[in-house]
Design a protein around this motif. Structure first.
Motif, PDB file in Angstrom:
ATOM      1  N   GLY A 180       0.807  -1.209   0.000  1.00 55.52           N
ATOM      2  CA  GLY A 180       0.000   0.000   0.000  1.00 55.52           C
ATOM      3  C   GLY A 180       0.841   1.260   0.000  1.00 55.52           C
ATOM      4  N   ASN A 181       0.168   2.399   0.013  1.00 53.44           N
ATOM      5  CA  ASN A 181       0.863   3.689  -0.065  1.00 53.44           C
ATOM      6  C   ASN A 181       0.799   4.479   1.234  1.00 53.44           C
ATOM      7  OD1 ASN A 181      -1.808   4.422  -0.074  1.00 53.44           O
ATOM      8  ND2 ASN A 181      -1.808   5.248  -2.156  1.00 53.44           N
ATOM      9  N   ASP A 182       0.558   3.759   2.344  1.00 50.37           N
ATOM     10  CA  ASP A 182       0.546   4.404   3.655  1.00 50.37           C
ATOM     11  C   ASP A 182       1.457   3.624   4.591  1.00 50.37           C
ATOM     12  OD1 ASP A 182       0.051   5.723   6.006  1.00 50.37           O
ATOM     13  OD2 ASP A 182      -1.956   4.872   6.297  1.00 50.37           O
ATOM     14  N   PHE A 183       2.688   4.104   4.732  1.00 54.10           N
ATOM     15  CA  PHE A 183       3.633   3.407   5.603  1.00 54.10           C
ATOM     16  C   PHE A 183       3.528   3.876   7.051  1.00 54.10           C
ATOM     17  CE2 PHE A 183       7.023   2.081   2.223  1.00 54.10           C
ATOM     18  CZ  PHE A 183       6.069   1.258   1.636  1.00 54.10           C
ATOM     19  N   SER A 184       2.672   4.873   7.321  1.00 56.31           N
ATOM     20  CA  SER A 184       2.517   5.332   8.698  1.00 56.31           C
ATOM     21  C   SER A 184       1.988   4.220   9.597  1.00 56.31           C
ATOM     22  CB  SER A 184       1.594   6.546   8.762  1.00 56.31           C
ATOM     23  OG  SER A 184       0.264   6.199   8.383  1.00 56.31           O
ATOM     24  N   THR A 197       9.224   0.158  -6.528  1.00 52.98           N
ATOM     25  CA  THR A 197       7.902   0.643  -6.926  1.00 52.98           C
ATOM     26  C   THR A 197       7.065   1.004  -5.707  1.00 52.98           C
ATOM     27  OG1 THR A 197       7.955  -0.698  -8.946  1.00 52.98           O
ATOM     28  CG2 THR A 197       5.802   0.067  -8.194  1.00 52.98           C
ATOM     29  N   GLU A 198       7.087   0.137  -4.702  1.00 53.17           N
ATOM     30  CA  GLU A 198       6.340   0.403  -3.474  1.00 53.17           C
ATOM     31  C   GLU A 198       6.882   1.640  -2.758  1.00 53.17           C
ATOM     32  OE1 GLU A 198       5.186  -4.254  -2.401  1.00 53.17           O
ATOM     33  OE2 GLU A 198       7.091  -3.388  -1.734  1.00 53.17           O
ATOM     34  N   PHE A 199       8.206   1.776  -2.753  1.00 58.66           N
ATOM     35  CA  PHE A 199       8.815   2.930  -2.089  1.00 58.66           C
ATOM     36  C   PHE A 199       8.426   4.232  -2.789  1.00 58.66           C
ATOM     37  CE2 PHE A 199      12.394   5.903  -1.568  1.00 58.66           C
ATOM     38  CZ  PHE A 199      12.406   6.005  -0.182  1.00 58.66           C
ATOM     39  N   VAL A 202       5.036   5.756  -2.083  1.00 62.27           N
ATOM     40  CA  VAL A 202       4.926   6.474  -0.812  1.00 62.27           C
ATOM     41  C   VAL A 202       5.769   7.740  -0.814  1.00 62.27           C
ATOM     42  CG1 VAL A 202       5.388   6.337   1.666  1.00 62.27           C
ATOM     43  CG2 VAL A 202       4.412   4.368   0.466  1.00 62.27           C
ATOM     44  N   ALA A 203       7.019   7.613  -1.286  1.00 57.20           N
ATOM     45  CA  ALA A 203       7.981   8.724  -1.162  1.00 57.20           C
ATOM     46  C   ALA A 203       8.021   9.631  -2.381  1.00 57.20           C
ATOM     47  CB  ALA A 203       9.380   8.155  -0.906  1.00 57.20           C
ATOM     48  N   GLY A 204       7.505   9.175  -3.518  1.00 51.19           N
ATOM     49  CA  GLY A 204       7.595   9.941  -4.751  1.00 51.19           C
ATOM     50  C   GLY A 204       8.661   9.388  -5.678  1.00 51.19           C
ATOM     51  N   GLU A 205       8.603   9.777  -6.930  1.00 50.86           N
ATOM     52  CA  GLU A 205       9.519   9.258  -7.946  1.00 50.86           C
ATOM     53  C   GLU A 205      10.971   9.595  -7.595  1.00 50.86           C
ATOM     54  OE1 GLU A 205      10.270   9.459 -12.807  1.00 50.86           O
ATOM     55  OE2 GLU A 205       8.577  10.506 -11.866  1.00 50.86           O
ATOM     56  N   ILE A 206      11.835   8.608  -7.756  1.00 59.40           N
ATOM     57  CA  ILE A 206      13.247   8.774  -7.436  1.00 59.40           C
ATOM     58  C   ILE A 206      13.995   9.310  -8.654  1.00 59.40           C
ATOM     59  CG2 ILE A 206      15.354   7.605  -6.699  1.00 59.40           C
ATOM     60  CD1 ILE A 206      13.108   7.840  -4.580  1.00 59.40           C
ATOM     61  N   ALA A 216      14.412   8.298   1.712  1.00 63.89           N
ATOM     62  CA  ALA A 216      14.399   7.205   2.688  1.00 63.89           C
ATOM     63  C   ALA A 216      14.610   7.742   4.101  1.00 63.89           C
ATOM     64  CB  ALA A 216      15.464   6.175   2.345  1.00 63.89           C
ATOM     65  N   LYS A 217      15.517   8.688   4.238  1.00 68.60           N
ATOM     66  CA  LYS A 217      15.770   9.273   5.560  1.00 68.60           C
ATOM     67  C   LYS A 217      14.547  10.044   6.063  1.00 68.60           C
ATOM     68  CE  LYS A 217      20.807   9.544   5.253  1.00 68.60           C
ATOM     69  NZ  LYS A 217      22.009  10.410   5.174  1.00 68.60           N
ATOM     70  N   LYS A 218      13.841  10.690   5.155  1.00 63.12           N
ATOM     71  CA  LYS A 218      12.620  11.398   5.554  1.00 63.12           C
ATOM     72  C   LYS A 218      11.560  10.415   6.027  1.00 63.12           C
ATOM     73  CE  LYS A 218       9.277  14.883   3.992  1.00 63.12           C
ATOM     74  NZ  LYS A 218       8.131  14.195   4.629  1.00 63.12           N
ATOM     75  N   LEU A 219      11.431   9.304   5.307  1.00 61.41           N
ATOM     76  CA  LEU A 219      10.463   8.285   5.688  1.00 61.41           C
ATOM     77  C   LEU A 219      10.802   7.728   7.071  1.00 61.41           C
ATOM     78  CD1 LEU A 219       9.016   5.585   3.358  1.00 61.41           C
ATOM     79  CD2 LEU A 219       9.858   4.928   5.597  1.00 61.41           C
ATOM     80  N   ILE A 220      12.079   7.488   7.310  1.00 64.24           N
ATOM     81  CA  ILE A 220      12.536   6.977   8.599  1.00 64.24           C
ATOM     82  C   ILE A 220      12.171   7.949   9.718  1.00 64.24           C
ATOM     83  CG2 ILE A 220      14.638   6.597   9.969  1.00 64.24           C
ATOM     84  CD1 ILE A 220      15.841   5.283   7.435  1.00 64.24           C
TER      85      ILE A 220
END
Length: 481
Positions: A180-184, A197-199, A202-206, A216-220
């Motif tokens: 899914g697109n909600d890692f919270s 693709t999953e990342f 959630v985080a936006g296109e790399i 990734a650090k922001k997600l962490i």
């Protein structure tokens, strides 16, 4: 000193997640149905394989670790088959059975190694379906270890926080294979393992390696997660942690037969290795090796401890113990790997060419090149560049296949593809210690020599094996037709 291979028998892993039964019908196809333009398959064999979270458990057990498993099933024949298959490899099952929904079944019809049709029998489990499941899971946690949450978005893990809190209360690390697109909803987990693709969902296109690390650090930070392992298919794996360390592993070059279940193998190996006392980087290294094994197999597969040990030893025997295994890498990944190698004081050797059909001359030359330093980079021309240099009909092998072959050589550390006619831009970026080329000319005939010597590097010309030429091989094949 090389890292010791873990004793998986000391590991205890609890898996909670979406259970399913993968059912394969194998048969021969000899005719088209008169009722509709579809093949008629004469079924000869049925094979039932545990899937989803059950496949994660199978992978853990295959490594020799102790594994317990819980998830929701129906009260039906499929649940019974699933439990029998799991019990046969000593997996402790604590299924939460419901009369409201059937066990999830994914049926596939296979003929001549080709999947002709997949039929899914499933309905999403509701919140009510899982009421009381904690009573099944809690007794599994008495021995500690690692908990894996295997989320296939089928409803079992509608509230991951319940299981994360339960694990933490029992001093267990939590690894999550997310969906899914909600890692919270995975807040507080120790590690999540999205694919690229999953990342990006959630985080936006790399846009670049630096962008991937930043996102990734922001997600962490946003979700209080200790580490993120992003699996990136042919680009390997990237581990980013909350202490700002980054760890990149190129994919280990293998001919890919099937990527089905590769994510299950990755998180299973990670969990078993961590539960056996390995560091996170050591566990990721083993997971990378395990992934390379399982993608070379057809269908839902596992990796056994002897298989993993043999492949791990093969790479440890030909590479230093910094986990930087041979592999096909992007230019950005190469820059990171080279920077790390230089910090360790290693001497970097660089060579380039088309390497369209690998022959004895190439192997001998690359062996000579590797002997000049500690690490060997092979930069290959893009397909477009090869066509421009060699003419119509070339390359014989596309760039991705050339990378696979070259990366399989013990003397080669990294293989990358450069755009344009020459590797001069790449030389400026990488700045290897030694530029090597084979031929009967002096160093000033080597493309990029002035760049390398300009920053203080060396240029060396190696001898070539006589009577070895890709063009000659191609011409001989045409003559013999």
């Amino acid at each position: 000193m090389k890292n010791a291979f873990p004793d998986f028998r000391q590991a205890n892993v609890v898996v909670v997640g979406d259970l399913m039964l993968d059912r394969f019908y194998f048969g021969k196809t000899k005719r088209i149905s008169p009722e509709a333009p579809v093949p008629v398959v004469n079924i000869e064999r049925l094979e039932d394989i545990p899937g989803g979270a059950a496949n994660v458990a199978m992978n853990i057990a295959s490594l020799g670790a102790k594994c317990s498993l819980s998830g929701i099933t129906g009260q039906d024949e499929a649940a019974q088959v699933l439990e029998e298959r799991l019990n046969s490899v000593s997996i402790e099952c604590a299924f939460h059975q419901t009369s409201q929904h059937p066990t999830i079944i994914k049926s596939r019809i296979i003929s001549a190694h080709q999947q002709l049709l997949r039929m899914d029998f499933e309905s999403r489990f509701t919140v009510e379906s899982g009421v009381g499941m904690a009573d099944k899971v809690t007794p599994l946690l008495v021995n500690g270890g690692v908990m894996v949450l295997s989320d296939y978005d089928k409803g079992t893990l509608h509230d991951p926080q319940q299981w994360i809190a339960l694990a933490k209360a029992n001093a267990m690390n939590v690894l999550v294979d997310p969906k899914g697109n909600d890692f919270s909803k995975y807040r507080g987990a120790d590690l999540i393992t999205p694919n690229l693709t999953e990342f990006e969902a959630v985080a936006g296109e790399i846009q670049s390696e630096a962008d991937l690390i930043e996102k990734a650090k922001k997600l962490i930070a946003d979700f209080d997660i200790k580490a993120v392992l992003i699996t990136r298919s042919e680009q390997g794996m990237s581990l980013i942690t909350n202490d700002n360390t980054e760890f990149h592993l190129p994919a280990i070059a293998k001919e890919v037969a099937d990527v089905t279940g590769a994510g299950d193998t990755v998180i299973a190996t990670l969990a078993a290795a961590l539960a056996a006392g390995q560091s996170l980087q050591q566990a990721v290294t083993l997971a990378n090796v395990a992934a390379s094994i399982v993608v070379s197999k057809l269908g839902t597969s596992t990796v056994s401890e002897p298989e993993l040990f043999a492949e791990y030893q093969r790479h440890q025997g030909t590479r230093q113990s910094d986990h930087s295994f041979a592999g096909a890498v992007t230019v950005e990944q190469l820059k990171i790997a080279v920077d790390q190698a230089k910090k360790r004081g290693e001497k970097i050797v660089f060579t380039n060419g088309c390497f369209d059909i690998l022959h004895a001359g190439h192997v001998s030359y690359l062996h000579q090149a590797r002997a000049q330093g500690d690490r060997l980079i092979v930069a290959i021309n893009s397909d477009e560049s090869v066509t421009k240099l060699k003419g119509k009909g070339r390359p014989i092998n596309t760039a991705d296949r050339r990378q696979i072959v070259l990366a399989g050589l013990a003397d080669v550390d990294w293989v990358t593809v450069f755009e344009g006619d020459t590797p001069e831009d790449l030389l400026r970026e990488i700045q290897p210690d030694i530029l090597v080329k084979g031929g009967d000319y002096d160093k000033k005939g080597v493309v990029g020599w002035e760049i390398v010597e300009g920053y203080g590097g060396e240029v060396r010309v190696m001898g070539l094996t006589e009577n070895c030429s890709t063009t000659a091989i191609v011409n001989k094949i045409h003559q013999d037709r």
